[in-house]
Design an enzyme around this catalytic site. Structure first.
Site, PDB file in Angstrom:
ATOM      1  N   ASP A 140      14.596 -50.896 -40.395  1.00 51.22           N
ATOM      2  CA  ASP A 140      14.472 -50.017 -39.230  1.00 51.22           C
ATOM      3  C   ASP A 140      13.480 -48.903 -39.536  1.00 51.22           C
ATOM      4  O   ASP A 140      13.604 -48.218 -40.550  1.00 51.22           O
ATOM      5  CB  ASP A 140      15.847 -49.437 -38.866  1.00 51.22           C
ATOM      6  N   TYR A 142      10.971 -45.546 -37.940  1.00 53.19           N
ATOM      7  CA  TYR A 142      11.235 -44.220 -37.374  1.00 53.19           C
ATOM      8  C   TYR A 142       9.917 -43.764 -36.758  1.00 53.19           C
ATOM      9  O   TYR A 142       9.424 -42.687 -37.048  1.00 53.19           O
ATOM     10  CB  TYR A 142      11.645 -43.330 -38.556  1.00 53.19           C
ATOM     11  N   HIS A 147      10.826 -38.465 -31.380  1.00 51.59           N
ATOM     12  CA  HIS A 147      12.200 -38.621 -31.859  1.00 51.59           C
ATOM     13  C   HIS A 147      12.371 -37.933 -33.218  1.00 51.59           C
ATOM     14  O   HIS A 147      13.325 -37.192 -33.430  1.00 51.59           O
ATOM     15  CB  HIS A 147      12.544 -40.108 -31.957  1.00 51.59           C
ATOM     16  N   ARG A 156      17.306 -30.153 -39.577  1.00 50.77           N
ATOM     17  CA  ARG A 156      16.614 -29.210 -40.472  1.00 50.77           C
ATOM     18  C   ARG A 156      15.760 -28.267 -39.637  1.00 50.77           C
ATOM     19  O   ARG A 156      14.537 -28.394 -39.585  1.00 50.77           O
ATOM     20  CB  ARG A 156      15.689 -29.977 -41.440  1.00 50.77           C
ATOM     21  N   GLU A 213      20.652 -45.836 -29.965  1.00 53.54           N
ATOM     22  CA  GLU A 213      19.223 -45.570 -30.100  1.00 53.54           C
ATOM     23  C   GLU A 213      18.470 -46.688 -29.404  1.00 53.54           C
ATOM     24  O   GLU A 213      18.639 -47.866 -29.740  1.00 53.54           O
ATOM     25  CB  GLU A 213      18.815 -45.479 -31.585  1.00 53.54           C
ATOM     26  N   GLU A 215      15.585 -48.893 -29.002  1.00 53.71           N
ATOM     27  CA  GLU A 215      14.462 -49.317 -29.848  1.00 53.71           C
ATOM     28  C   GLU A 215      13.943 -50.667 -29.375  1.00 53.71           C
ATOM     29  O   GLU A 215      14.607 -51.378 -28.629  1.00 53.71           O
ATOM     30  CB  GLU A 215      14.924 -49.469 -31.315  1.00 53.71           C
ATOM     31  N   ASP A 247      20.276 -49.522 -31.840  1.00 55.89           N
ATOM     32  CA  ASP A 247      20.719 -49.130 -33.181  1.00 55.89           C
ATOM     33  C   ASP A 247      21.845 -48.101 -33.018  1.00 55.89           C
ATOM     34  O   ASP A 247      21.625 -46.900 -33.060  1.00 55.89           O
ATOM     35  CB  ASP A 247      19.523 -48.539 -33.931  1.00 55.89           C
ATOM     36  N   GLN A 254      26.453 -39.744 -40.174  1.00 47.61           N
ATOM     37  CA  GLN A 254      25.053 -39.678 -40.607  1.00 47.61           C
ATOM     38  C   GLN A 254      24.729 -38.326 -41.234  1.00 47.61           C
ATOM     39  O   GLN A 254      24.104 -38.250 -42.287  1.00 47.61           O
ATOM     40  CB  GLN A 254      24.159 -39.919 -39.387  1.00 47.61           C
ATOM     41  N   TYR A 258      23.458 -38.677 -45.113  1.00 48.26           N
ATOM     42  CA  TYR A 258      22.078 -39.185 -45.092  1.00 48.26           C
ATOM     43  C   TYR A 258      21.197 -38.674 -46.227  1.00 48.26           C
ATOM     44  O   TYR A 258      20.149 -39.255 -46.511  1.00 48.26           O
ATOM     45  CB  TYR A 258      21.411 -38.944 -43.742  1.00 48.26           C
TER      46      TYR A 258
HETATM   47 CA    CA Z   1      17.163 -46.248 -35.650  1.00 47.50          CA
END
Ligand code: CA
Length: 457
Positions: A140, A142, A147, A156, A213, A215, A247, A254, A258
């Site tokens: 997968d 990104y 996004h 963050r 998600e 996608e 997804d 997460q 993560y």
């Molecule tokens: Ca994804």
């Protein structure tokens, strides 16, 4: 480009399968997506022992049955061998031409065949599986900078986009075993969540921030040898076609897990795919330039740069996400649309993802699924996840307005219910289609899933 516009894209072509000529159908004779047919049809157990199907209008044409009746040249039994074969020899285009010939209005060779009912079935009577090999790998990416910036702003706030983003198509290796076909019910995952403020031990229980998600997936047709790399000029020759990918994401799991190695249990409890592979040939009229990089952004390294990729590496695909709660379904209400996005907005193209994935000598194999990453545009209504849709931050404001992820505006449903994330009983429906002046609209069908309550053991 490896996939040219030709006579198979003529918008005036019609089929004797009447339902294919409905202007709103996703599956006109110009599309002909591949699918994987499971099990058998009532009273016709032998006819559908085959594996490869092609969707036309409301019907599924079973290719192995065509071979049996001498209407298609013999191919290997295993459909992935078949796919590898056609991808290797460039025969996908010939298959497309042959099927279109058999299905077009005015050609009665198949229509009047005495065994037509052993080859062509209403889609409602067959069971479709995932269009990908069960043992295929799943990566997968990104690739939407919108996004990545939105999510980065929440996780963050001081450092939303990490310095590697504009140089590398970021990705992680996902889990192939939990990829399920559209319609499969999904159990809410259970897991660890960050400790409450002041607490020392993490929380444990059903996910409270369940998300989707939106996608697109690229399916690999032809692989490469371990140790070799796929040049960007040839990257698209290795892609068989595309499907819709949801997804499913457990945001609270997460956030806790993560760092430092990336997504794990927040992602691998289920990923849903639509049942059809829309071939790269069918998508030829809908190619477009990849997203233009703003001035000052670095250019990709040469191994991810080609003239074709700059000119036509993108695909113009409209993506929609819809939701129907259990209450809405009980009251006979139609699903509501949550978002409309477009795949042309991606920062990285599929060819760049394939070239990058193999630059270290990693081998792609037939049936591998490459997820694009959530497709989000620059506007609120084009955000491809609830995490972004119900969030009040606006990273595109100048200066960026960064609001912590807890500030959320719920989506109001016609029943009076509200959603910040997915509730038990909610059905998420994703749709994707291509439209362009002068060409016939084609679509990907739907990618659906209903969330069931967590299993508390
Ligand atoms: Ca994804």
């Amino acid at each position: 480009m490896p996939y040219a516009i030709d006579e198979t894209h003529d918008p005036n072509l019609k089929s004797w399968v009447e339902s294919a000529n409905d202007p709103q159908s996703d599956f006109p004779i110009q599309n002909l997506p591949l699918c994987s047919v499971l099990g058998s049809v009532e009273d016709e157990p032998e006819a559908v022992s085959a594996h490869i199907g092609v969707r036309i209008g409301d019907m599924i044409l079973v290719l192995d049955a065509l071979v049996q009746h001498g209407l298609l040249e013999e191919t290997e039994d295993d459909w992935w061998v078949f796919v590898e074969d056609i991808a290797e020899s460039g025969q996908t285009g010939n298959l497309r031409k042959r099927l279109q010939h058999l299905l077009r209005e005015g050609n009665n060779e198949l229509r009047d065949h005495p065994q037509l009912d052993e080859m062509l079935f209403p889609v409602s009577e067959v069971e479709l599986s995932t269009p990908i090999l069960a043992s295929g790998d799943y990566t997968d990416f990104y690739a939407s900078i919108n996004h990545a910036t939105n999510v980065g702003s929440m996780f963050r706030p001081d450092n939303p986009l990490l310095p590697n983003y504009k140089h590398i198509p970021i990705g992680y290796h996902g889990r192939a075993s939990s990829i399920v076909p559209s319609g499969t019910r999904i159990k809410r995952p259970v897991g660890q969540q960050a400790p409450d403020e002041g607490a020392r031990t993490p929380n444990f229980g059903p996910c409270k921030l369940l998300d989707y998600e939106m996608e697109m997936g690229a399916i690999i047709g032809r692989g490469n040898e371990l140790g070799s790399r796929i040049p960007i000029e040839e990257a698209e020759d290795h892609i068989l076609g595309m499907c819709i990918l949801n997804d499913w994401s457990a945001r609270d799991l997460q956030k806790w897990e993560y760092q430092p190695l990336g997504p794990f249990l927040a992602k691998n409890f289920a990923s849903t795919v639509s049942p059809y592979i829309v071939t790269m040939e069918a998508l030829a009229p809908f190619r477009c330039a990849g997203a233009v990089r703003p001035e000052g952004d670095p250019q990709p390294l040469p191994y991810m740069t080609s003239e074709d990729n700059s000119k036509a590496g993108g695909v113009d695909i409209t993506l929609e996400v819809w939701l129907a709660s259990a209450q809405m379904r009980e009251q006979g209400m139609e699903p509501i649309k949550l978002s409309t996005g477009n795949f042309r907005d991606m920062y990285w193209t599929m060819a760049q993802m394939v070239a990058h994935h193999s630059v270290n000598g990693c081998n792609m194999q037939p049936g591998d699924l490459l997820g694009s990453g959530t497709v989000s545009g620059t506007t609120r209504e084009s955000r491809g996840s609830l995490l972004e849709l119900t969030w009040d931050g606006d990273p595109f404001a100048n200066p960026p307005k960064l609001v912590p992820g807890t500030q959320r505006t719920p989506i109001k449903l016609p029943t009076g219910e509200e959603r910040k994330f997915i509730a038990d009983g909610d059905e998420i429906i994703m749709k994707a289609y291509c439209e362009r002046e002068g060409y016939r609209r084609i679509g990907f069908g739907e990618c659906r899933g209903i969330i069931e309550p967590a299993d508390l053991g």
